[in-house]
Scaffold this motif. Structure first.
Motif, PDB file in Angstrom:
ATOM      1  N   THR A 126       0.801  -1.235   0.000  1.00 31.79           N
ATOM      2  CA  THR A 126       0.000   0.000   0.000  1.00 31.79           C
ATOM      3  C   THR A 126       0.835   1.288   0.000  1.00 31.79           C
ATOM      4  O   THR A 126       0.364   2.329  -0.462  1.00 31.79           O
ATOM      5  CB  THR A 126      -0.942  -0.043   1.234  1.00 31.79           C
ATOM      6  OG1 THR A 126      -1.906  -1.070   0.988  1.00 31.79           O
ATOM      7  CG2 THR A 126      -1.669   1.241   1.479  1.00 31.79           C
ATOM      8  N   TYR A 127       2.068   1.233   0.515  1.00 35.06           N
ATOM      9  CA  TYR A 127       2.818   2.500   0.667  1.00 35.06           C
ATOM     10  C   TYR A 127       2.948   3.293  -0.644  1.00 35.06           C
ATOM     11  O   TYR A 127       2.626   4.481  -0.678  1.00 35.06           O
ATOM     12  CB  TYR A 127       4.224   2.270   1.239  1.00 35.06           C
ATOM     13  CG  TYR A 127       4.311   1.610   2.593  1.00 35.06           C
ATOM     14  CD1 TYR A 127       3.411   1.889   3.611  1.00 35.06           C
ATOM     15  CD2 TYR A 127       5.342   0.714   2.867  1.00 35.06           C
ATOM     16  CE1 TYR A 127       3.521   1.287   4.853  1.00 35.06           C
ATOM     17  CE2 TYR A 127       5.462   0.109   4.100  1.00 35.06           C
ATOM     18  CZ  TYR A 127       4.553   0.383   5.100  1.00 35.06           C
ATOM     19  OH  TYR A 127       4.680  -0.216   6.311  1.00 35.06           O
ATOM     20  N   PRO A 128       3.457   2.659  -1.727  1.00 39.62           N
ATOM     21  CA  PRO A 128       3.652   3.479  -2.936  1.00 39.62           C
ATOM     22  C   PRO A 128       2.343   4.068  -3.442  1.00 39.62           C
ATOM     23  O   PRO A 128       2.313   5.217  -3.903  1.00 39.62           O
ATOM     24  CB  PRO A 128       4.234   2.491  -3.954  1.00 39.62           C
ATOM     25  CG  PRO A 128       4.797   1.375  -3.135  1.00 39.62           C
ATOM     26  CD  PRO A 128       3.950   1.291  -1.905  1.00 39.62           C
ATOM     27  N   ILE A 169       9.692   3.291   6.875  1.00 35.40           N
ATOM     28  CA  ILE A 169      10.217   1.979   7.222  1.00 35.40           C
ATOM     29  C   ILE A 169       9.121   1.189   7.941  1.00 35.40           C
ATOM     30  O   ILE A 169       8.148   1.779   8.435  1.00 35.40           O
ATOM     31  CB  ILE A 169      11.488   2.063   8.109  1.00 35.40           C
ATOM     32  CG1 ILE A 169      11.207   2.855   9.390  1.00 35.40           C
ATOM     33  CG2 ILE A 169      12.650   2.666   7.337  1.00 35.40           C
ATOM     34  CD1 ILE A 169      12.319   2.753  10.413  1.00 35.40           C
ATOM     35  N   ASN A 170       9.317  -0.115   8.002  1.00 34.29           N
ATOM     36  CA  ASN A 170       8.314  -0.994   8.601  1.00 34.29           C
ATOM     37  C   ASN A 170       9.061  -2.079   9.361  1.00 34.29           C
ATOM     38  O   ASN A 170       9.791  -2.854   8.758  1.00 34.29           O
ATOM     39  CB  ASN A 170       7.461  -1.582   7.458  1.00 34.29           C
ATOM     40  CG  ASN A 170       6.452  -2.621   7.906  1.00 34.29           C
ATOM     41  OD1 ASN A 170       6.161  -3.555   7.166  1.00 34.29           O
ATOM     42  ND2 ASN A 170       5.901  -2.464   9.078  1.00 34.29           N
ATOM     43  N   THR A 171       8.901  -2.059  10.678  1.00 34.38           N
ATOM     44  CA  THR A 171       9.616  -3.039  11.496  1.00 34.38           C
ATOM     45  C   THR A 171       8.721  -3.537  12.616  1.00 34.38           C
ATOM     46  O   THR A 171       8.109  -2.704  13.284  1.00 34.38           O
ATOM     47  CB  THR A 171      10.937  -2.451  12.046  1.00 34.38           C
ATOM     48  OG1 THR A 171      11.611  -3.468  12.806  1.00 34.38           O
ATOM     49  CG2 THR A 171      10.749  -1.224  12.925  1.00 34.38           C
ATOM     50  N   CYS A 173       8.947  -6.245   9.505  1.00 33.62           N
ATOM     51  CA  CYS A 173       8.567  -5.906   8.139  1.00 33.62           C
ATOM     52  C   CYS A 173       7.585  -6.905   7.526  1.00 33.62           C
ATOM     53  O   CYS A 173       7.751  -8.111   7.643  1.00 33.62           O
ATOM     54  CB  CYS A 173       9.846  -5.843   7.301  1.00 33.62           C
ATOM     55  SG  CYS A 173       9.564  -5.634   5.550  1.00 33.62           S
ATOM     56  N   ASN A 174       6.592  -6.356   6.865  1.00 42.40           N
ATOM     57  CA  ASN A 174       5.740  -7.125   5.961  1.00 42.40           C
ATOM     58  C   ASN A 174       6.273  -6.779   4.567  1.00 42.40           C
ATOM     59  O   ASN A 174       6.212  -5.604   4.197  1.00 42.40           O
ATOM     60  CB  ASN A 174       4.284  -6.668   6.113  1.00 42.40           C
ATOM     61  CG  ASN A 174       3.356  -7.333   5.114  1.00 42.40           C
ATOM     62  OD1 ASN A 174       3.760  -8.205   4.366  1.00 42.40           O
ATOM     63  ND2 ASN A 174       2.100  -6.887   5.095  1.00 42.40           N
ATOM     64  N   PRO A 175       6.870  -7.671   3.815  1.00 42.15           N
ATOM     65  CA  PRO A 175       6.699  -9.123   3.825  1.00 42.15           C
ATOM     66  C   PRO A 175       7.854  -9.938   4.417  1.00 42.15           C
ATOM     67  O   PRO A 175       7.721 -11.157   4.476  1.00 42.15           O
ATOM     68  CB  PRO A 175       6.640  -9.444   2.327  1.00 42.15           C
ATOM     69  CG  PRO A 175       7.653  -8.480   1.736  1.00 42.15           C
ATOM     70  CD  PRO A 175       7.523  -7.225   2.565  1.00 42.15           C
ATOM     71  N   ILE A 204       3.222  -1.749  13.174  1.00 36.60           N
ATOM     72  CA  ILE A 204       1.973  -2.467  13.431  1.00 36.60           C
ATOM     73  C   ILE A 204       2.206  -3.914  13.891  1.00 36.60           C
ATOM     74  O   ILE A 204       1.363  -4.504  14.549  1.00 36.60           O
ATOM     75  CB  ILE A 204       1.072  -2.400  12.162  1.00 36.60           C
ATOM     76  CG1 ILE A 204      -0.319  -2.973  12.378  1.00 36.60           C
ATOM     77  CG2 ILE A 204       1.700  -3.074  10.966  1.00 36.60           C
ATOM     78  CD1 ILE A 204      -1.285  -2.029  12.937  1.00 36.60           C
ATOM     79  N   TYR A 205       3.389  -4.484  13.544  1.00 38.26           N
ATOM     80  CA  TYR A 205       3.663  -5.876  13.956  1.00 38.26           C
ATOM     81  C   TYR A 205       4.577  -5.953  15.178  1.00 38.26           C
ATOM     82  O   TYR A 205       5.122  -7.013  15.474  1.00 38.26           O
ATOM     83  CB  TYR A 205       4.325  -6.648  12.799  1.00 38.26           C
ATOM     84  CG  TYR A 205       3.416  -6.859  11.618  1.00 38.26           C
ATOM     85  CD1 TYR A 205       2.460  -7.872  11.622  1.00 38.26           C
ATOM     86  CD2 TYR A 205       3.489  -6.035  10.501  1.00 38.26           C
ATOM     87  CE1 TYR A 205       1.605  -8.055  10.550  1.00 38.26           C
ATOM     88  CE2 TYR A 205       2.638  -6.212   9.417  1.00 38.26           C
ATOM     89  CZ  TYR A 205       1.702  -7.227   9.452  1.00 38.26           C
ATOM     90  OH  TYR A 205       0.856  -7.416   8.387  1.00 38.26           O
ATOM     91  N   ARG A 206       4.791  -4.844  15.881  1.00 41.04           N
ATOM     92  CA  ARG A 206       5.863  -4.847  16.893  1.00 41.04           C
ATOM     93  C   ARG A 206       5.655  -5.866  18.016  1.00 41.04           C
ATOM     94  O   ARG A 206       6.614  -6.367  18.581  1.00 41.04           O
ATOM     95  CB  ARG A 206       6.106  -3.450  17.470  1.00 41.04           C
ATOM     96  CG  ARG A 206       5.027  -2.936  18.356  1.00 41.04           C
ATOM     97  CD  ARG A 206       5.373  -1.537  18.812  1.00 41.04           C
ATOM     98  NE  ARG A 206       6.564  -1.495  19.658  1.00 41.04           N
ATOM     99  CZ  ARG A 206       6.548  -1.689  20.963  1.00 41.04           C
ATOM    100  NH1 ARG A 206       5.410  -1.990  21.577  1.00 41.04           N
ATOM    101  NH2 ARG A 206       7.656  -1.596  21.667  1.00 41.04           N
TER     102      ARG A 206
HETATM  103  N1  PLP Z   1       0.962  -1.694   7.795  1.00 42.32           N
HETATM  104  C1  PLP Z   1       1.352  -2.917   7.431  1.00 42.32           C
HETATM  105  C2  PLP Z   1       2.800  -3.187   7.274  1.00 42.32           C
HETATM  106  C3  PLP Z   1       0.412  -3.928   7.190  1.00 42.32           C
HETATM  107  O1  PLP Z   1       0.823  -5.154   6.830  1.00 42.32           O
HETATM  108  C4  PLP Z   1      -0.952  -3.627   7.332  1.00 42.32           C
HETATM  109  C5  PLP Z   1      -1.991  -4.649   7.043  1.00 42.32           C
HETATM  110  O2  PLP Z   1      -1.755  -5.647   6.421  1.00 42.32           O
HETATM  111  C6  PLP Z   1      -1.304  -2.339   7.717  1.00 42.32           C
HETATM  112  C7  PLP Z   1      -0.332  -1.390   7.946  1.00 42.32           C
HETATM  113  C8  PLP Z   1      -2.745  -1.932   7.856  1.00 42.32           C
HETATM  114  O3  PLP Z   1      -3.228  -2.239   9.092  1.00 42.32           O
HETATM  115  P1  PLP Z   1      -4.764  -1.928   9.456  1.00 42.32           P
HETATM  116  O4  PLP Z   1      -5.520  -3.183   9.184  1.00 42.32           O
HETATM  117  O5  PLP Z   1      -4.727  -1.549  10.898  1.00 42.32           O
HETATM  118  O6  PLP Z   1      -5.221  -0.805   8.582  1.00 42.32           O
END
Ligand code: PLP
Length: 399
Positions: A126-128, A169-171, A173-175, A204-206
């Motif tokens: 979703t970021y881009p 950044i995402n930590t 990280c997904n994926p 969000i995954y912390r």
């Molecule tokens: N951020 C990341 C990295 C995600 O993987 C997700 C959902 O898959 C979200 C944000 C979105 O989370 P939410 O369901 O709270 O909108």
């Protein structure tokens, strides 16, 4: 048909083809193992659901202030103060309809035409697109595979321009499941601080952290003097198995927070009131919350161990990132490409058609040689899925 410039660069999600096919095959009666979902397989803990039900009975069903009910903002600020060891203020919190809206508020408020926003890659799909909705330009910055794809200041140096305004950044990280250490986060934070670049950290995954020493580090673990302008993005969806309740939040400077709140007041107003009451329980009943996090965390870590062991046994030599957090396994399928299958999107379609296993192709995350498998499911299903994948790979290699 002519659409506005707001959406002209919007692409349909790269995950749609596989998930549409998965649903169609399941509807036709095929035995499909769907490991493409990005959500915990647990029910929301009862103490949270019960609080919401009681809240509805008590009439907590009306509008709230756009930034959220004051008790919830305070409870979140308290949890963040514990996380950081310094006082975090409730007027820095905006409660949103999921972390996705938290990201939207931040990206739409801070960036616009002419701005470049660096995205640590592989990235959440979703970021881009959210950056493009703000009409800014996403700039992918890949980390090195030998560093679990985590980015470093040296990687940023190669992509910075005069238009760079932000970094996401995402930590964990997904994926990839990669987790940044405090030292790594400090290096990135100082790089941003020194250049006046906004640091957006999606954590969000912390709470799904496999190291066994509590939640994963985040930007609030970084010394205050190392942080420049930043926005923390977090929420209840993954930690508390609350994906459908739609509760996320931002934490930022109070002035920025007022802008997020003003933006939200014109779009969704507040996130759903009963969901906020539920989240209040999740963020204030710390004993019950800790017990739930421990129970779910233990299951995720056991499955992480299982999936890594099975990769070694059933798909030996296939490169994968050992996840330190979250519930995804990211592995490389390039070695299985042939004349008919030249990218992970095609590989996933073939796997689904022939073996009935749905994974997400890496095109969704910036690299279509890799795939993402969710292990938020039972041990039996994980075993079945990997044995089907292994059979499919062996069948393809013998012709
Ligand atoms: N951020 C990341 C990295 C995600 O993987 C997700 C959902 O898959 C979200 C944000 C979105 O989370 P939410 O369901 O709270 O909108």
């Amino acid at each position: 048909m002519q659409f506005s410039a707001n959406v002209e660069k919007l692409k349909p999600s790269a995950t749609i083809a596989v998930s549409t096919l998965a649903k169609k095959l399941a509807a036709e009666g095929r035995d499909i193992i769907n490991l493409s979902a990005g959500e915990p397989d647990f029910d929301t803990p009862a103490f949270i659901s019960d609080a919401a039900i009681q809240g509805i009975r008590d009439g907590r069903t009306r509008y709230t202030p756009p930034a959220g009910i004051p008790e919830l903002r305070s409870a979140i600020a308290e949890r963040l103060s514990e996380r950081s060891g310094r006082k975090m203020e409730s007027d820095g919190v905006v409660v949103t309809a999921g972390a996705k809206q938290a990201l939207f508020n931040a990206l739409f408020t801070l960036f616009g035409p002419g701005d470049e926003v660096m995205v640590a890659a592989p990235y959440w799909t979703t970021y881009p697109d959210l950056i493009r909705i703000a009409r800014a330009e996403p700039v992918e910055v890949f980390g090195d595979q030998t560093n679990d794809f985590k980015i470093t200041p040296a990687d940023l140096d190669q992509h910075v321009t005069d238009s760079t305004r932000g970094l996401i950044i995402n930590t964990p990280c997904n994926p990839t499941g990669a987790v940044y250490s405090v030292e790594e986060l400090t290096g990135l934070a100082e790089w941003c601080r020194d250049r006046g670049v906004w640091l957006l950290s999606d954590e969000i995954y912390r709470n799904i952290h496999h190291a066994g020493d509590g939640a994963a580090p985040g930007i609030l673990s970084v010394p205050a003097e190392s942080l420049g302008p930043y926005v923390l993005i977090d929420g209840a969806s993954k930690s508390f198995a609350m994906t459908g309740w739609r509760i996320g939040f931002t934490y930022a400077d109070a002035e920025v927070t007022r802008k997020f709140s003003a933006l939200q007041s014109q779009i969704t107003s507040n996130s759903a009131t009963p969901s906020q009451v539920a989240a209040l329980a999740a963020f204030s009943d710390t004993d019950a919350a800790d017990a739930s996090l421990a129970e779910m965390g233990e299951a995720f870590t056991r499955r992480r161990d299982l999936v890594c062991r099975l990769m070694g046994e059933l798909l030996p030599g296939v490169p994968f990132i050992e996840p330190g957090g979250a519930f995804y396994l990211f592995f490389c399928v390039e070695g299985f490409f042939d004349d008919g299958v030249t990218n992970a999107t095609e590989w996933c379609s073939r796997l689904l058609q022939k073996q009935g296993v749905a994974l997400v192709p890496g095109a969704a995350f910036g690299d279509d040689r890799w795939v993402r498998m969710s292990f938020a499911t039972s041990d039996e299903i994980i075993e079945q899925a990997l044995s089907r994948i292994s059979s499919s790979v062996r069948a393809a290699s013998v012709g």
